[in-house]
Design a protein around this motif. Structure first.
Motif, PDB file in Angstrom:
ATOM      1  N   HIS A  47      -4.628 -11.564   8.178  1.00 57.59           N
ATOM      2  CA  HIS A  47      -3.285 -12.059   7.800  1.00 57.59           C
ATOM      3  C   HIS A  47      -2.629 -11.229   6.845  1.00 57.59           C
ATOM      4  N   LEU A  48      -2.429 -10.053   7.312  1.00 57.70           N
ATOM      5  CA  LEU A  48      -1.779  -9.068   6.354  1.00 57.70           C
ATOM      6  C   LEU A  48      -0.592  -9.644   5.695  1.00 57.70           C
ATOM      7  N   VAL A  49       0.323 -10.154   6.513  1.00 58.10           N
ATOM      8  CA  VAL A  49       1.467 -10.491   6.001  1.00 58.10           C
ATOM      9  C   VAL A  49       1.448 -11.873   4.885  1.00 58.10           C
ATOM     10  N   GLU A  50       0.597 -12.781   5.343  1.00 52.32           N
ATOM     11  CA  GLU A  50       0.548 -13.980   4.280  1.00 52.32           C
ATOM     12  C   GLU A  50      -0.067 -13.661   3.215  1.00 52.32           C
ATOM     13  N   LYS A  52       0.344 -10.542   1.689  1.00 52.61           N
ATOM     14  CA  LYS A  52       1.008  -9.654   1.008  1.00 52.61           C
ATOM     15  C   LYS A  52       1.064  -9.684  -0.474  1.00 52.61           C
ATOM     16  N   TYR A  55      -2.038  -8.315  -4.510  1.00 53.59           N
ATOM     17  CA  TYR A  55      -2.173  -6.910  -4.359  1.00 53.59           C
ATOM     18  C   TYR A  55      -3.546  -6.343  -5.058  1.00 53.59           C
ATOM     19  N   GLY A 246      -4.754  -4.314   2.830  1.00 51.73           N
ATOM     20  CA  GLY A 246      -3.162  -4.463   2.365  1.00 51.73           C
ATOM     21  C   GLY A 246      -3.187  -4.257   0.841  1.00 51.73           C
ATOM     22  N   PHE A 250      -0.511  -1.532  -0.019  1.00 49.39           N
ATOM     23  CA  PHE A 250       0.986  -1.904  -0.672  1.00 49.39           C
ATOM     24  C   PHE A 250       1.161  -0.970  -1.952  1.00 49.39           C
ATOM     25  N   GLU A 255       4.837  -0.893  -2.972  1.00 50.62           N
ATOM     26  CA  GLU A 255       5.430  -2.093  -2.819  1.00 50.62           C
ATOM     27  C   GLU A 255       4.776  -3.395  -3.520  1.00 50.62           C
TER      28      GLU A 255
END
Length: 256
Positions: A47-50, A52, A55, A246, A250, A255
């Motif tokens: 679940h890379l987006v969830e 993010k 970090y 991630g 990131f 990011e």
């Protein structure tokens, strides 16, 4: 040990620093990531987006999840008006500061362990000075920087602890043995499980191994202790990167 004990006791009295305000940005990332892992019951790689906002690597969130799960079970079993999962979630949201306290407890004991390991390493580095270990521990315990990092949920104290543990096992015998190289590689590799600074620790520990071994560089690279360290540390690093790529992507992309 007494110095570390007093340090932990004093730090425990101050783990409420800043609360109920959430002043430490890293805590939002680590604790939020731990809660998200419980919610999704999955590793971040799926679940890379969830994930993010997380970090850092997964080792600290997994550690926090152990504390959170024990606390949640206690509330579910012993608090009479919490009899459903929805009720449990609502209770945890209302008492969110408790999760911050629980997440800070490992930092306190990591700070105490760092004091002990620092003293042990100093005794090995300066064996002719009997007070070296006590003085090193005392300096670490009275450091405001060390204390401040031990009362909040951040990665620095854990990265430093794993680095010092790796260095200690390299110096605990007159010569580096295979088991020393193995333990050093485990500690250095676990540092990657805390965050990207673990890669710096791996390189530093390997350099210390080379300097302490004293053999020519080609012979050292081919030696068993070198191969053991490289294989174990690399395997652990790959494992943690694969679990949450991630966190490293990131940061590399700027990011985080």
């Amino acid at each position: 040990m007494a110095i570390a004990g007093f340090f932990c006791l004093y730090a425990l009295l101050h783990i409420g620093y800043g609360l109920p305000l959430h002043l430490i940005g890293d805590e939002e990332s680590l604790i939020g990531g731990a809660l998200k892992m419980i919610q999704l019951r999955s590793l971040p790689v799926f679940h890379l987006v969830e994930f993010k906002p997380l970090y850092y690597s997964i080792l600290l969130p997994v550690l926090y999840d152990i504390f959170f799960t024990i606390y949640a079970l206690y509330i579910y079993i012993f608090v009479t008006h919490v009899d459903t999962l929805a009720g449990l979630q609502q209770y945890l949201l209302v008492h969110l500061d408790v999760l911050w306290f629980l997440a800070r407890i490992p930092s306190v004991f990591a700070g105490g362990a760092l004091i002990v390991v620092t003293g042990m390493l100093a005794r090995r580095l300066v064996p002719e000075r009997t007070a070296a270990g006590m003085l090193a521990s005392l300096f670490m315990a009275t450091s405001f920087f060390s204390f401040q990092l031990s009362i909040v949920s951040r990665h620095w104290i854990f990265n430093t602890l794993f680095l010092m543990l790796a260095l200690y096992v390299l110096y605990r015998h007159d010569r580096i043995e295979k088991r020393d190289a193995f333990m050093a590689s485990v500690y250095a590799g676990l540092g990657v499980g805390i965050g990207i600074l673990g890669f710096v620790a791996i390189a530093l520990v390997y350099f210390v191994m080379f300097m302490r071994d004293g053999t020519p560089i080609v012979a050292f690279i081919r030696s068993r202790i070198s191969l053991i360290f490289i294989c174990i540390a690399t395997a652990l690093a790959i494992l943690f990167v694969a679990a949450h790529p991630g966190a490293f992507l990131f940061i590399a992309a700027g990011e985080a």
